[in-house]
Design a protein around this motif. Sequence first.
Motif, PDB file in Angstrom:
ATOM      1  N   PHE A 133       1.023  -1.752   0.055  1.00 18.41           N
ATOM      2  CA  PHE A 133       0.051  -0.195  -0.542  1.00 18.41           C
ATOM      3  C   PHE A 133       1.319   1.694   0.048  1.00 18.41           C
ATOM      4  N   LEU A 134       2.227   0.836  -0.222  1.00 18.82           N
ATOM      5  CA  LEU A 134       3.212   2.552  -1.159  1.00 18.82           C
ATOM      6  C   LEU A 134       2.733   3.287  -2.370  1.00 18.82           C
ATOM      7  N   VAL A 135       2.878   4.338  -2.385  1.00 20.58           N
ATOM      8  CA  VAL A 135       2.443   5.200  -2.635  1.00 20.58           C
ATOM      9  C   VAL A 135       4.457   5.049  -4.014  1.00 20.58           C
ATOM     10  N   ARG A 136       4.152   4.355  -5.624  1.00 19.48           N
ATOM     11  CA  ARG A 136       5.344   4.073  -5.767  1.00 19.48           C
ATOM     12  C   ARG A 136       5.138   4.909  -7.804  1.00 19.48           C
ATOM     13  N   HIS A 137       6.475   4.903  -8.041  1.00 20.48           N
ATOM     14  CA  HIS A 137       6.625   5.322  -9.098  1.00 20.48           C
ATOM     15  C   HIS A 137       6.479   4.040 -11.062  1.00 20.48           C
ATOM     16  N   ARG A 138       5.542   4.574 -11.415  1.00 24.52           N
ATOM     17  CA  ARG A 138       5.408   3.682 -12.424  1.00 24.52           C
ATOM     18  C   ARG A 138       6.710   2.585 -13.190  1.00 24.52           C
ATOM     19  N   SER A 139       7.291   3.079 -12.882  1.00 22.59           N
ATOM     20  CA  SER A 139       8.684   2.551 -13.375  1.00 22.59           C
ATOM     21  C   SER A 139       9.040   1.006 -12.329  1.00 22.59           C
ATOM     22  N   GLN A 140       8.500   1.162 -11.155  1.00 18.85           N
ATOM     23  CA  GLN A 140       8.306   0.072  -9.914  1.00 18.85           C
ATOM     24  C   GLN A 140       7.250  -0.937 -10.120  1.00 18.85           C
ATOM     25  N   ILE A 141       6.691  -1.134 -10.698  1.00 15.82           N
ATOM     26  CA  ILE A 141       5.402  -1.915 -11.601  1.00 15.82           C
ATOM     27  C   ILE A 141       6.483  -3.526 -11.418  1.00 15.82           C
ATOM     28  N   ALA A 142       5.643  -4.625 -11.152  1.00 17.16           N
ATOM     29  CA  ALA A 142       6.425  -5.829 -11.292  1.00 17.16           C
ATOM     30  C   ALA A 142       5.862  -6.973 -11.868  1.00 17.16           C
ATOM     31  N   ARG A 143       4.248  -6.844 -11.589  1.00 13.63           N
ATOM     32  CA  ARG A 143       2.896  -7.208 -12.073  1.00 13.63           C
ATOM     33  C   ARG A 143       1.580  -6.710 -11.419  1.00 13.63           C
ATOM     34  N   GLU A 144       0.752  -6.541 -13.184  1.00  9.44           N
ATOM     35  CA  GLU A 144      -0.329  -5.794 -13.244  1.00  9.44           C
ATOM     36  C   GLU A 144      -1.513  -6.820 -13.427  1.00  9.44           C
ATOM     37  N   LYS A 145      -2.614  -6.925 -13.120  1.00  7.60           N
ATOM     38  CA  LYS A 145      -3.902  -7.754 -13.502  1.00  7.60           C
ATOM     39  C   LYS A 145      -4.811  -8.069 -12.778  1.00  7.60           C
ATOM     40  N   ASP A 146      -5.486  -7.426 -13.565  1.00  4.31           N
ATOM     41  CA  ASP A 146      -7.379  -6.957 -13.314  1.00  4.31           C
ATOM     42  C   ASP A 146      -7.700  -5.224 -12.579  1.00  4.31           C
ATOM     43  N   GLY A 147      -6.829  -4.220 -13.474  1.00  2.57           N
ATOM     44  CA  GLY A 147      -6.285  -3.209 -12.533  1.00  2.57           C
ATOM     45  C   GLY A 147      -5.324  -3.159 -10.800  1.00  2.57           C
ATOM     46  N   VAL A 148      -5.284  -3.902 -10.622  1.00  3.42           N
ATOM     47  CA  VAL A 148      -4.374  -4.183  -9.682  1.00  3.42           C
ATOM     48  C   VAL A 148      -2.710  -4.473  -9.291  1.00  3.42           C
ATOM     49  N   ALA A 149      -1.724  -3.595  -9.208  1.00  2.00           N
ATOM     50  CA  ALA A 149      -1.517  -3.359  -9.519  1.00  2.00           C
ATOM     51  C   ALA A 149       0.150  -3.932  -7.972  1.00  2.00           C
ATOM     52  N   TYR A 150       0.938  -4.542  -8.499  1.00  2.00           N
ATOM     53  CA  TYR A 150       2.123  -4.846  -7.114  1.00  2.00           C
ATOM     54  C   TYR A 150       3.627  -4.385  -7.381  1.00  2.00           C
ATOM     55  N   CYS A 151       4.445  -3.711  -6.054  1.00  2.00           N
ATOM     56  CA  CYS A 151       6.208  -3.761  -6.718  1.00  2.00           C
ATOM     57  C   CYS A 151       6.806  -4.070  -6.583  1.00  2.00           C
ATOM     58  N   THR A 152       8.128  -4.234  -7.087  1.00  2.00           N
ATOM     59  CA  THR A 152       9.256  -5.122  -7.602  1.00  2.00           C
ATOM     60  C   THR A 152       9.559  -5.909  -6.200  1.00  2.00           C
ATOM     61  N   ASP A 153       9.378  -4.587  -4.771  1.00  2.00           N
ATOM     62  CA  ASP A 153       9.993  -5.247  -3.854  1.00  2.00           C
ATOM     63  C   ASP A 153       9.013  -6.893  -3.160  1.00  2.00           C
ATOM     64  N   CYS A 154       7.776  -5.966  -3.746  1.00  2.00           N
ATOM     65  CA  CYS A 154       7.051  -6.622  -3.275  1.00  2.00           C
ATOM     66  C   CYS A 154       6.986  -8.134  -4.012  1.00  2.00           C
ATOM     67  N   GLU A 155       6.866  -8.380  -5.022  1.00  2.00           N
ATOM     68  CA  GLU A 155       6.686  -9.468  -5.826  1.00  2.00           C
ATOM     69  C   GLU A 155       7.699  -9.641  -6.360  1.00  2.00           C
ATOM     70  N   GLY A 156       9.596  -9.754  -5.319  1.00  2.00           N
ATOM     71  CA  GLY A 156      10.581  -9.503  -6.130  1.00  2.00           C
ATOM     72  C   GLY A 156      11.534 -11.304  -5.201  1.00  2.00           C
TER      73      GLY A 156
END
Length: 99
Positions: free
Chosen positions: A76-99
């Motif tokens: 639930f942190l606001v991050r820059h779009r360059s840090q999107i690791a996965r996006e599915k059904d309008g839900v995005a996850y950052c590289t730290d959480c998906e790492g």
Amino acid sequence: MAADYDELRTDVKENQEQSLQALQSASAPTAKSVVLELDETDGLDANGPGGEIVAEELIIQVIPQANDEFTCNSCFLVRHRSQIAREKDGVAYCTDCEG
């Protein structure tokens, strides 16, 4: 002569027996004394940190999320779009959480 390496050494046995005797002879606090002690410390924290009442209003400027930012659905942190690791059904996850 064969040695049993699993057997405790005599000095270790003596130390264990002494510490067990010390624990058995020590007087444990009663439940009533523990409750009274906790009640005393709870009364000290009633006014907030430092024991003083703070009557100060905080003013915070809220900045809306920019177009090039997203909110990670895991941390639930606001991050820059360059840090999107996965996006599915309008839900995005950052590289730290998906790492």
